[in-house]
Design an enzyme around this catalytic site. Structure first.
Site, PDB file in Angstrom:
ATOM      1  CG  ASP A  43       4.986   3.605  10.893  1.00 11.87           C
ATOM      2  OD1 ASP A  43       4.038   4.366  10.533  1.00 11.87           O
ATOM      3  OD2 ASP A  43       5.797   3.521  11.766  1.00 11.87           O
ATOM      4  CG  ASN A  89      -3.308  -1.751  -1.211  1.00  6.01           C
ATOM      5  OD1 ASN A  89      -3.092  -0.508  -1.698  1.00  6.01           O
ATOM      6  ND2 ASN A  89      -2.215  -2.678  -1.419  1.00  6.01           N
ATOM      7  NE  ARG A  90     -10.709   1.156  -5.132  1.00  8.88           N
ATOM      8  CZ  ARG A  90     -11.205   0.140  -5.073  1.00  8.88           C
ATOM      9  NH1 ARG A  90     -10.625  -0.884  -5.509  1.00  8.88           N
ATOM     10  NH2 ARG A  90     -12.255   0.227  -4.760  1.00  8.88           N
ATOM     11  CG  PHE A  93       2.180   6.217  -3.392  1.00  7.04           C
ATOM     12  CD1 PHE A  93       2.232   5.104  -3.138  1.00  7.04           C
ATOM     13  CD2 PHE A  93       3.011   6.683  -4.594  1.00  7.04           C
ATOM     14  CE1 PHE A  93       3.171   3.924  -3.890  1.00  7.04           C
ATOM     15  CE2 PHE A  93       3.844   5.924  -5.181  1.00  7.04           C
ATOM     16  CZ  PHE A  93       3.847   4.543  -4.732  1.00  7.04           C
ATOM     17  CG  ASN A 117       8.852   2.349  -0.525  1.00  7.00           C
ATOM     18  OD1 ASN A 117       8.649   3.232  -1.336  1.00  7.00           O
ATOM     19  ND2 ASN A 117       9.077   0.910  -0.809  1.00  7.00           N
ATOM     20  CG  ASN A 150       6.791   1.737  -4.753  1.00  4.62           C
ATOM     21  OD1 ASN A 150       6.706   1.020  -5.673  1.00  4.62           O
ATOM     22  ND2 ASN A 150       5.927   1.999  -3.915  1.00  4.62           N
ATOM     23  CB  SER A 153       2.525   1.443  -6.267  1.00  9.90           C
ATOM     24  OG  SER A 153       1.058   1.682  -6.048  1.00  9.90           O
ATOM     25  CG  ASN A 155      -2.929   0.665  -5.720  1.00  9.52           C
ATOM     26  OD1 ASN A 155      -3.814   0.191  -6.488  1.00  9.52           O
ATOM     27  ND2 ASN A 155      -2.551   0.205  -4.643  1.00  9.52           N
ATOM     28  CB  THR A 156       0.795   6.198  -8.252  1.00  8.34           C
ATOM     29  OG1 THR A 156       0.621   6.155  -6.993  1.00  8.34           O
ATOM     30  CG2 THR A 156       1.285   7.410  -9.029  1.00  8.34           C
ATOM     31  CE  LYS A 191       7.506  -3.315  -2.580  1.00 13.27           C
ATOM     32  NZ  LYS A 191       6.804  -3.080  -1.237  1.00 13.27           N
ATOM     33  CG  ASN A 220       4.503  -2.863  -4.892  1.00 16.11           C
ATOM     34  OD1 ASN A 220       3.541  -3.174  -4.115  1.00 16.11           O
ATOM     35  ND2 ASN A 220       5.057  -1.871  -4.707  1.00 16.11           N
ATOM     36  CB  THR A 296      -0.775  -9.989   3.187  1.00 19.44           C
ATOM     37  OG1 THR A 296      -0.793  -8.719   2.360  1.00 19.44           O
ATOM     38  CG2 THR A 296      -2.236 -10.368   3.338  1.00 19.44           C
TER      39      THR A 296
HETATM   40  C1  LIG Z   1      -2.550  -1.768   2.352  1.00 20.70           C
HETATM   41  C2  LIG Z   1      -1.076  -1.772   1.726  1.00 20.70           C
HETATM   42  C3  LIG Z   1      -0.410  -0.665   1.266  1.00 20.70           C
HETATM   43  C4  LIG Z   1       0.810  -0.742   0.745  1.00 20.70           C
HETATM   44  N1  LIG Z   1       1.463   0.312   0.659  1.00 20.70           N
HETATM   45  C5  LIG Z   1       2.905   0.277  -0.033  1.00 20.70           C
HETATM   46  C6  LIG Z   1       3.619   1.375  -0.151  1.00 20.70           C
HETATM   47  O1  LIG Z   1       3.300   2.270  -0.028  1.00 20.70           O
HETATM   48  N2  LIG Z   1       4.889   1.047  -0.971  1.00 20.70           N
HETATM   49  C7  LIG Z   1       5.250  -0.138  -1.100  1.00 20.70           C
HETATM   50  O2  LIG Z   1       6.410  -0.336  -1.789  1.00 20.70           O
HETATM   51  N3  LIG Z   1       4.616  -1.386  -1.106  1.00 20.70           N
HETATM   52  C8  LIG Z   1       3.264  -1.208  -0.482  1.00 20.70           C
HETATM   53  N4  LIG Z   1       2.556  -2.274  -0.230  1.00 20.70           N
HETATM   54  C9  LIG Z   1       3.230  -3.451  -0.646  1.00 20.70           C
HETATM   55  C10 LIG Z   1       3.837  -4.280   0.379  1.00 20.70           C
HETATM   56  O3  LIG Z   1       4.898  -3.646   0.726  1.00 20.70           O
HETATM   57  C11 LIG Z   1       4.227  -5.661  -0.214  1.00 20.70           C
HETATM   58  O4  LIG Z   1       5.259  -5.636  -1.366  1.00 20.70           O
HETATM   59  C12 LIG Z   1       3.110  -6.577  -0.776  1.00 20.70           C
HETATM   60  O5  LIG Z   1       1.845  -6.367  -0.027  1.00 20.70           O
HETATM   61  C13 LIG Z   1       3.423  -8.115  -0.950  1.00 20.70           C
HETATM   62  O6  LIG Z   1       3.728  -8.624   0.575  1.00 20.70           O
HETATM   63  P1  LIG Z   1       2.755  -9.337   1.264  1.00 20.70           P
HETATM   64  O7  LIG Z   1       2.137 -10.168   0.476  1.00 20.70           O
HETATM   65  O8  LIG Z   1       3.496  -9.863   2.486  1.00 20.70           O
HETATM   66  O9  LIG Z   1       1.645  -8.359   1.931  1.00 20.70           O
HETATM   67  C14 LIG Z   1       1.182  -2.205   0.393  1.00 20.70           C
HETATM   68  C15 LIG Z   1       0.558  -3.345   0.613  1.00 20.70           C
HETATM   69  C16 LIG Z   1      -0.522  -3.292   1.164  1.00 20.70           C
HETATM   70  C17 LIG Z   1      -1.522  -4.395   1.523  1.00 20.70           C
END
Ligand SMILES: Cc1cc2nc3c(=O)[nH]c(=O)nc-3n(C[C@H](O)[C@H](O)[C@H](O)COP(=O)(O)O)c2cc1C
Length: 317
Positions: A43, A89-90, A93, A117, A150, A153, A155-156, A191, A220, A296
């Site tokens: 969210d 995912n990519r 942000f 975050n 954060n 990530s 993806n940035t 993070k 992450n 996930t």
């Molecule tokens: C679709 C997606 C978007 C994510 N976006 C963010 C993000 O914006 N900021 C962040 O700190 N982590 C982000 N994450 C990472 C998650 O917060 C988490 O650290 C990571 O998915 C590992 O946990 P999990 O195995 O339970 O998914 C994202 C993960 C997914 C799958």
């Protein structure tokens, strides 16, 4: 949508909430009803905080939010790797900008602890990153309970270089300075990525201690494809991005263990990465996490997953 129907909130609470003194945790200066939170990225814009709170989460982390709105990477950018119980995912942000989320949060009175975050915009060079983090920090200060910085990530472009010793120290010092200027400072956590070297982890531990950070969120998503057994080829075809879910479980738990040993007992650790079963959550807590987060596992198991974890934690004490 269901929660807009009168009475459904009550039904959701009956279905999903587990209340027990055994679940309560006094962490970061708050009492969490239970230690299971929603990880960042689900969210991002704080659109569904109220609704998600009815699913029984002990806390919800919104974001990553950046100062300016940005669209993120082109679609498709999110994939299920079912054979490995993973996601790739990519997103990059994608978010509506911090101010939009602030306006939404101001109107809410959510009965749940909220983490903010924060990140930097893609167009902001790393030399100016601190400015972006400070804008997001100041904007969110009155509407969240704790912060997560954060820098992990994948993806940035180049974001994870901010995990290096000097830039990280500078960034966190500036944020703590702004924080300590407040009447009542708020907990700030960092993070981290699961792909760090031992030296990088040691540097981070030193910086967490020297900047008196409240703690660490570990971890992450990973850029590694090594743990993918059935979908490695598919993942390579899909291209760049971070992998989450089952391939991350053991490694994230190991990092939590290492961090707990090196940090000592005080700094808070939020354990996240591959919690796909209640046992995985227990393992993270036993490794030294004070709280855990899911993303996930929530996708694959559905909304009753939070309740199932909490019931398991009550059972094992
Ligand atoms: C679709 C997606 C978007 C994510 N976006 C963010 C993000 O914006 N900021 C962040 O700190 N982590 C982000 N994450 C990472 C998650 O917060 C988490 O650290 C990571 O998915 C590992 O946990 P999990 O195995 O339970 O998914 C994202 C993960 C997914 C799958």
């Amino acid at each position: 949508m269901a929660l807009a129907i009168p009475g459904v909130t009550f039904v959701f609470k009956l279905l999903f909430k587990v209340d027990s003194p055994k679940l309560k945790r006094k962490v970061l200066g708050f009492t969490f009803d239970n230690p299971v939170g929603l990880a960042a990225g689900f969210d991002k814009d704080a659109n569904y905080v109220q609704e998600l709170s009815h699913l029984g989460f002990g806390f919800i982390e919104i974001g990553t939010l950046t100062p300016k709105p940005q669209p993120g990477n082109p679609k498709p950018r999110l994939f299920r790797l079912k054979g490995d119980q993973a996601l790739l995912n990519r997103m990059g942000f994608n978010n509506g900008g911090v101010q939009d989320a602030v306006e939404r949060l101001k109107k809410l009175n959510p009965n749940v602890i909220i983490g903010g975050n924060i990140g930097k915009n893609k167009v902001t060079p790393n030399e100016d990153a601190a400015h972006d983090y400070l804008i997001a920090f100041e904007a969110l200060f009155n509407v969240v309970d704790y912060f997560v910085v954060n820098v992990s990530s994948p993806n940035t472009p180049n974001l994870r270089a901010l995990q290096d010793k000097e830039p990280l120290k500078k960034l966190l010092e500036q944020l703590q300075l702004a924080n300590n200027n407040k009447k009542k400072p708020k907990p700030i956590l960092l993070k981290i990525a699961p792909d760090l070297t031992t030296e990088q982890i040691d540097d981070i531990v030193e910086i967490v201690k020297s900047t008196k950070l409240a703690g660490v969120v570990a971890t992450n998503t990973t850029i590694s494809r090594g743990e993918l057994e059935q979908t490695k080829e598919q993942a390579l075809d899909l291209g760049n991005g971070g992998v989450s879910g089952a391939p991350l479980t053991q490694h994230a738990t190991q990092i939590i263990k290492t961090l707990r040993t090196k940090l000592g007992s005080e700094p808070v650790i939020i354990g996240v990465g591959g919690i796909m079963s209640p046992q995985d959550a227990q393992n993270k807590l036993e490794a030294g996490a004070d709280l855990v987060q899911i993303f996930t596992g929530f996708i694959y198991n559905g909304p009753s997953f939070i309740k199932n974890i909490n019931k398991h934690l009550i059972k094992v004490g």
